[in-house]
Design an enzyme around this catalytic site. Structure first.
Site, short mmCIF file in Angstrom:
data_model
loop_
_atom_site.label_atom_id
_atom_site.label_comp_id
_atom_site.label_asym_id
_atom_site.label_seq_id
_atom_site.Cartn_x
_atom_site.Cartn_y
_atom_site.Cartn_z
N CYS A 264 7.05 87.09 -132.72
CA CYS A 264 7.13 85.65 -133.00
C CYS A 264 5.78 84.98 -132.79
O CYS A 264 4.87 85.17 -133.60
CB CYS A 264 8.24 85.01 -132.18
SG CYS A 264 8.78 83.41 -132.83
N HIS A 348 12.92 88.34 -134.19
CA HIS A 348 13.23 88.74 -132.82
C HIS A 348 14.06 90.02 -132.80
O HIS A 348 15.28 89.98 -132.93
CB HIS A 348 13.98 87.62 -132.09
CG HIS A 348 13.12 86.47 -131.72
ND1 HIS A 348 12.39 86.44 -130.54
CD2 HIS A 348 12.81 85.33 -132.38
CE1 HIS A 348 11.70 85.31 -130.49
NE2 HIS A 348 11.94 84.63 -131.59
N GLU A 350 14.79 91.77 -130.28
CA GLU A 350 15.66 91.81 -129.09
C GLU A 350 16.98 91.10 -129.34
O GLU A 350 18.01 91.47 -128.78
CB GLU A 350 14.95 91.23 -127.88
CG GLU A 350 14.98 89.72 -127.77
CD GLU A 350 14.08 89.00 -128.77
OE1 GLU A 350 14.18 87.77 -128.88
OE2 GLU A 350 13.27 89.67 -129.44
#
Length: 395
Positions: A264, A348, A350
């Site tokens: 990001c 992202h 994650e």
């Protein structure tokens, strides 16, 4: 409890956009006036994670999912690494929230309080009964705008403050080094621009011994040999405020000679260090359903995203290539170096709240760290499911 009864019991609040539109609803959070950038997310679940994501600092978050609050708010439980299981930081980061329908009654086995009580306790204004579809149409058509949440009818109280004019990364970054998973196999330095708890968790569970460092920390000055890899995190606001981080990354890319991975804000700062420029997207990409196209293989992933800026990748610097692009608007979603073990993504992987399609990138990063540490010649990012990149990395 009926909506009519709820509205009678609660004070009103008004959302005012700088572009002139106003929306009046019911306040169910803190009764305070705030200003910020109005943004929207299309995610269906994960409001505790979104609201505690440091990347949302200074923003008034509009949820397109109509019903919010139905599973309450969980407690601050920590996992085996000492990281919060259900939040991305230890407090609410958004300036305020706007929802269509607030669930006054909640039910979930992890819940310890309602969304409204959480907002009140942390001093965050929240409005329900708003036509969020209308707000999204405005933001999509005219672009992002500043907004104000007020609890009085006095127009003189309405002020607009641009959070992107501040160094929000400096505001949310750690001030002192933090250690996680001290018995991990690989020592990873994390440049904290507003790192999410689940990013640290994904690194730790893949074998990383983590040292979280301030956003302006220069890894090349003293202890670069201490670390096996470098990670640059997500973060809020404009990347143009992080000139010191960009300068430090330029030095790291020239001298560190070990794997570097960014997510990001990390993608934006690495791109700037490589020579790319950034620009502000009209209304940003925020949600859990953004398609990212892997350029080398043309494979598409559904990703979680939260960003308002992008790299201008129309002319890539020498030695750099596109890694991912957004299948909706064509904006950049990642870059990599052809000969150095450096790569980054705008989305992202994650993805707390999902999807987890690209979580394998953490494993690939740590595998790259392991192979580079072993002085082997490896092929970068050779994921099993046809995501191989044509990049030879020589330690």
């Amino acid at each position: 409890m009926s909506l009519a009864f709820f509205q009678k019991q609660q004070p009103t609040a008004t959302l005012t956009l700088k572009s002139g539109q106003t929306f009046t609803g019911v306040s169910f959070g803190a009764e305070k006036n705030v200003s910020g950038e109005a943004v929207f997310t299309t995610s269906l679940v994960g409001y505790p994670e979104s609201m505690t994501d440091p990347s949302y600092t200074g923003q008034i978050l509009v949820f397109t999912q109509p019903l919010i609050g139905n599973y309450g708010v969980p407690g601050q439980v920590k996992d085996e690494f000492g990281l919060l299981k259900y939040f991305e930081s230890d407090k609410i980061q958004v300036a305020g929230i706007v929802v269509n329908d607030y669930a006054t009654r909640y039910s979930h086995w992890t819940a310890v309080e309602s969304l409204g009580s959480w907002c009140k306790r942390e001093g965050i204004p929240a409005i329900s009964g708003i036509d969020t579809r209308a707000i999204v149409h405005i933001l999509r058509e005219q672009g992002s705008t500043l907004a104000h949440i007020g609890h009085t009818n006095n127009k003189k109280d309405v002020t607009f403050v641009d959070p992107n004019a501040k160094n929000l990364v400096a505001q949310v970054s750690t001030k002192v080094p933090l250690e996680y998973n001290p018995h991990g196999k690989f020592k990873i330095a994390v440049i904290d621009c507003g790192v999410k708890q689940n990013i640290l968790r994904c690194l730790a569970k893949n074998g990383a011994q983590i040292t979280v460092l301030p956003y302006d920390y220069d890894i090349t000055q003293a202890d670069a040999d201490t670390f096996d890899g470098l990670f640059i995190s997500n973060g809020p606001g404009s990347p143009s405020m992080c000139t010191s981080t960009v300068a430090n990354l330029q030095k790291a890319m020239a001298t560190f000679k070990k794997p570097i991975f960014g997510i990001c804000m990390g993608n934006l700062l690495l791109g700037m260090a490589a020579g790319l420029k950034v620009y502000k997207l009209p209304f940003g990409n925020r949600g859990h359903n953004q398609p990212a196209l892997h350029v080398p293989t043309a494979q598409c992933y559904i990703t979680s995203q939260n960003h308002g800026y992008a790299l201008d990748d129309r002319a890539m610097p020498k030695g750099w290539k596109k890694l991912f692009v957004n299948a909706n608007d064509g904006s950049n979603e990642g870059i990599y170096h052809e000969t150095l073990p450096i790569f980054s993504v705008q989305f992202h992987p994650e993805a707390k709240g999902g999807p987890q399609d690209t979580e394998y990138l953490f494993k690939e990063f740590l595998d790259l760290v392991r192979d580079t540490k072993s002085a082997n010649v490896v092929e970068c990012l050779s994921e099993k499911q046809a995501t191989k990149l044509p990049v030879a990395v020589v330690a």
